[in-house]
Design a protein around this motif. Structure first.
Motif, PDB file in Angstrom:
ATOM      1  N   LEU A 173       0.819  -1.214   0.000  1.00 17.89           N
ATOM      2  CA  LEU A 173       0.000   0.000   0.000  1.00 17.89           C
ATOM      3  C   LEU A 173       0.856   1.267   0.000  1.00 17.89           C
ATOM      4  N   GLN A 176       2.649   1.725  -3.370  1.00 22.23           N
ATOM      5  CA  GLN A 176       1.812   2.319  -4.417  1.00 22.23           C
ATOM      6  C   GLN A 176       1.733   3.836  -4.256  1.00 22.23           C
ATOM      7  N   ARG A 179       5.078   5.440  -5.163  1.00 25.73           N
ATOM      8  CA  ARG A 179       5.236   5.451  -6.624  1.00 25.73           C
ATOM      9  C   ARG A 179       4.531   6.657  -7.241  1.00 25.73           C
ATOM     10  N   ARG A 218      -5.959   2.943 -15.267  1.00 23.92           N
ATOM     11  CA  ARG A 218      -4.591   2.640 -14.840  1.00 23.92           C
ATOM     12  C   ARG A 218      -4.571   2.295 -13.353  1.00 23.92           C
ATOM     13  N   GLY A 219      -5.524   2.865 -12.633  1.00 24.97           N
ATOM     14  CA  GLY A 219      -5.566   2.650 -11.198  1.00 24.97           C
ATOM     15  C   GLY A 219      -5.192   3.912 -10.458  1.00 24.97           C
ATOM     16  N   GLY A 221      -4.478   3.839  -6.959  1.00 15.98           N
ATOM     17  CA  GLY A 221      -3.713   3.556  -5.753  1.00 15.98           C
ATOM     18  C   GLY A 221      -4.607   3.614  -4.538  1.00 15.98           C
ATOM     19  N   PRO A 222      -4.015   3.316  -3.371  1.00 16.69           N
ATOM     20  CA  PRO A 222      -4.824   3.264  -2.158  1.00 16.69           C
ATOM     21  C   PRO A 222      -5.450   4.622  -1.849  1.00 16.69           C
ATOM     22  N   GLN A 237     -14.647  -2.510   3.195  1.00 18.86           N
ATOM     23  CA  GLN A 237     -15.153  -3.705   2.511  1.00 18.86           C
ATOM     24  C   GLN A 237     -16.683  -3.756   2.535  1.00 18.86           C
ATOM     25  N   VAL A 240     -18.035  -1.861  -0.295  1.00 17.31           N
ATOM     26  CA  VAL A 240     -17.799  -2.596  -1.550  1.00 17.31           C
ATOM     27  C   VAL A 240     -18.897  -3.639  -1.708  1.00 17.31           C
TER      28      VAL A 240
ATOM     29  N   ASP B   7      -0.001  -9.990  -8.436  1.00 22.60           N
ATOM     30  CA  ASP B   7       0.196  -8.695  -7.755  1.00 22.60           C
ATOM     31  C   ASP B   7       1.623  -8.263  -8.043  1.00 22.60           C
ATOM     32  N   ASP B   8       1.824  -6.959  -8.244  1.00 23.47           N
ATOM     33  CA  ASP B   8       3.181  -6.506  -8.560  1.00 23.47           C
ATOM     34  C   ASP B   8       4.067  -6.454  -7.318  1.00 23.47           C
ATOM     35  N   ASP B  52      -4.600  -8.233  -8.415  1.00 24.58           N
ATOM     36  CA  ASP B  52      -4.556  -6.827  -8.039  1.00 24.58           C
ATOM     37  C   ASP B  52      -5.055  -6.026  -9.248  1.00 24.58           C
ATOM     38  N   TRP B  53      -5.338  -4.751  -9.042  1.00 28.17           N
ATOM     39  CA  TRP B  53      -5.780  -3.918 -10.179  1.00 28.17           C
ATOM     40  C   TRP B  53      -4.585  -3.144 -10.743  1.00 28.17           C
ATOM     41  N   ASN B  54      -3.997  -2.331  -9.863  1.00 24.52           N
ATOM     42  CA  ASN B  54      -2.975  -1.367 -10.282  1.00 24.52           C
ATOM     43  C   ASN B  54      -1.603  -2.037 -10.389  1.00 24.52           C
ATOM     44  N   MET B  55      -1.230  -2.374 -11.629  1.00 25.43           N
ATOM     45  CA  MET B  55       0.077  -3.001 -11.841  1.00 25.43           C
ATOM     46  C   MET B  55       0.698  -2.394 -13.089  1.00 25.43           C
ATOM     47  N   PRO B  56       2.035  -2.236 -13.091  1.00 21.82           N
ATOM     48  CA  PRO B  56       2.675  -1.784 -14.325  1.00 21.82           C
ATOM     49  C   PRO B  56       2.520  -2.880 -15.373  1.00 21.82           C
ATOM     50  N   THR B  59      -2.757  -4.122 -16.447  1.00 23.13           N
ATOM     51  CA  THR B  59      -3.458  -3.973 -15.174  1.00 23.13           C
ATOM     52  C   THR B  59      -4.398  -5.161 -14.942  1.00 23.13           C
ATOM     53  N   ILE B  61      -7.607  -5.031 -14.351  1.00 24.58           N
ATOM     54  CA  ILE B  61      -8.891  -4.904 -15.048  1.00 24.58           C
ATOM     55  C   ILE B  61      -8.733  -5.359 -16.503  1.00 24.58           C
ATOM     56  N   ALA B  83      -6.228  -2.062  -3.830  1.00 23.80           N
ATOM     57  CA  ALA B  83      -6.412  -0.834  -3.048  1.00 23.80           C
ATOM     58  C   ALA B  83      -7.327   0.137  -3.782  1.00 23.80           C
ATOM     59  N   GLU B  84      -7.678  -0.190  -5.036  1.00 22.00           N
ATOM     60  CA  GLU B  84      -8.550   0.703  -5.818  1.00 22.00           C
ATOM     61  C   GLU B  84      -9.941   0.695  -5.202  1.00 22.00           C
ATOM     62  N   GLN B  89     -14.770   2.335 -10.210  1.00 22.85           N
ATOM     63  CA  GLN B  89     -13.882   1.208 -10.507  1.00 22.85           C
ATOM     64  C   GLN B  89     -14.531  -0.123 -10.123  1.00 22.85           C
ATOM     65  N   VAL B 103     -11.218  -4.853  -1.000  1.00 24.95           N
ATOM     66  CA  VAL B 103     -10.323  -3.691  -0.946  1.00 24.95           C
ATOM     67  C   VAL B 103      -9.253  -3.917   0.118  1.00 24.95           C
TER      68      VAL B 103
END
Lengths: 249, 127
Positions: A173, A176, A179, A218-219, A221-222, A237, A240, B7-8, B52-56, B59, B61, B83-84, B89, B103
């Motif tokens: 977390l 991300q 980054r 692309r996302g 992040g947390p 959760q 969600v 997962d990255d 995971d969603w967010n990966m280089p 992705t 998705i 974490a998205e 999303q 999440v």
């Protein structure tokens, strides 16, 4: 001879005409030619001045109206500060979670060790046939209690170790988040280079366009408390699950 | 039951792998983004995908969409652990055909619940 004098040839022709008029004694015509020659100077001066004004205007526009630079200063940098503070909070929480789990495991291990030690001593006396029936009965009860305790403690140790493992999720977390801050720093660097280039007179600004949909894909992040727009991010959760069940899940 | 964890972050892959082992799933493999996951899925007989969603690279998705578009993999249960947390999303993932969405940060209990629920639903539609 009112036409604008542009080329060297025209200038030479005007000069010759002026001499001719003066020799002929035509003072009025000569004055006209002198005016026309003076205008040549003025015109090129105005043209240069106009060019400089435009450059100055564009440079100022580029400097103050680059909305991305303004957004960086007003939003992104403070956001980055909050994100990094959030990283500190998360790593701190994870460290505390890990330490708490370790602290509550140590006495469990100690209790198992001391009871096993005490029972071991008694067991040896029993094997050496150095034990009364009364003592044996007490030891039997102790062994029974110890087995139950060992079972319970094994579960507690397992639970605490799982807690330690889960506490390591901070690495993903915070990674991300960091980054994203790195890419922001990179963007700020590029903008600064652009500003330096701009002030050096070379202006090649390209309008930055940000496609929200593409950014979402692309996302993001947390979620960082206080950074993301409230309302659009789910808070846990349960939300969600609610959202998915509203979608027929 | 063969499960692919995508997962990255290697730490998160280890966490999920350990949690799955606790739940009795010992046969897991790992990939660090959609590009490495997709060929593994196409060549191996996986029963479950956690991504995971967010990966280089690719992705999660996009991986989900690629899985649903692949005739052989279209029915693979996919659980997103990410974490998205934007509503759009989650809706997007649902529309792309995700089977569950968790999440981060999450608990072992949540992971178990979601996996159980996915299998319950699969059994219900199958039987």
């Amino acid at each position: 001879m009112d036409a604008a004098i542009e080329t060297d040839g025209e200038l030479l022709a005007s000069a010759r005409a002026l001499v001719d008029e003066l020799e002929a004694g035509n003072r009025a015509a000569a004055d006209k030619l002198i005016d026309a020659l003076g205008k040549v100077r003025e015109q090129s001066l105005f043209r240069e001045l106009g060019k400089m004004t435009r450059q100055l205007h564009e440079a100022l526009n580029g400097f103050t109206l680059d909305s991305r630079v303004a957004a960086l200063a007003e939003t992104d940098i403070p956001d980055a500060r909050m994100r990094l503070n959030h990283v500190i909070t998360m790593t701190e929480e994870s460290a505390h979670r890990t330490l708490s789990a370790v602290e509550s495991t140590l006495p469990v291990a100690e209790q198992l060790r001391s009871q096993a030690g005490s029972l071991g001593g008694k067991w040896r006396r029993f094997r050496n046939k150095d034990m009364t029936l009364e003592e044996f009965r007490a030891m039997s009860q102790e062994i029974e209690d110890f087995l139950a305790l060992a079972l319970e403690h094994a579960d507690r140790i397992h639970g605490n170790l799982s807690e330690v493992m889960l506490a390591q999720d901070f690495q993903d977390l915070t990674g991300q988040i960091i980054r994203r801050v790195i890419s922001l720093v990179q963007e700020v660097e590029e903008r600064l280079v652009e500003l330096v280039r701009l002030s050096g007179g070379v202006d090649n600004k390209d309008a930055p366009s940000k496609e929200d949909a593409a950014a979402l894909a692309r996302g993001q992040g947390p979620a960082v408390p206080g950074v993301e727009g409230a309302g659009s991010t789910v808070s846990g959760q349960d939300e969600v699950d609610d959202l998915l069940s509203s979608l027929g899940f | 039951m063969k499960i692919l964890i995508v997962d990255d972050f290697s730490t998160m892959r280890r966490i999920i792998k350990n949690l799955l082992r606790d739940l009795g799933f010992n046969n897991t493999e790992e990939a660090d983004d959609g590009n490495t996951a997709l060929p593994l899925l196409q060549n191996g007989s996986f029963d479950f995908l956690i991504t995971d969603w967010n990966m280089p690279g690719m992705t999660g998705i996009d991986l989900l969409r690629a899985v649903r578009a692949d005739e052989k993999l279209a029915g693979l249960p996919v659980l997103m652990v990410t974490a998205e947390s934007k509503r759009e999303q989650i809706i997007e993932a649902a529309q792309a055909g995700v089977n569950g969405y968790i999440v981060k940060p999450f608990t072992a209990v949540t992971l178990k619940e979601k996996i159980d629920k996915i299998f319950e639903r699969i059994e219900a539609t199958a039987g």
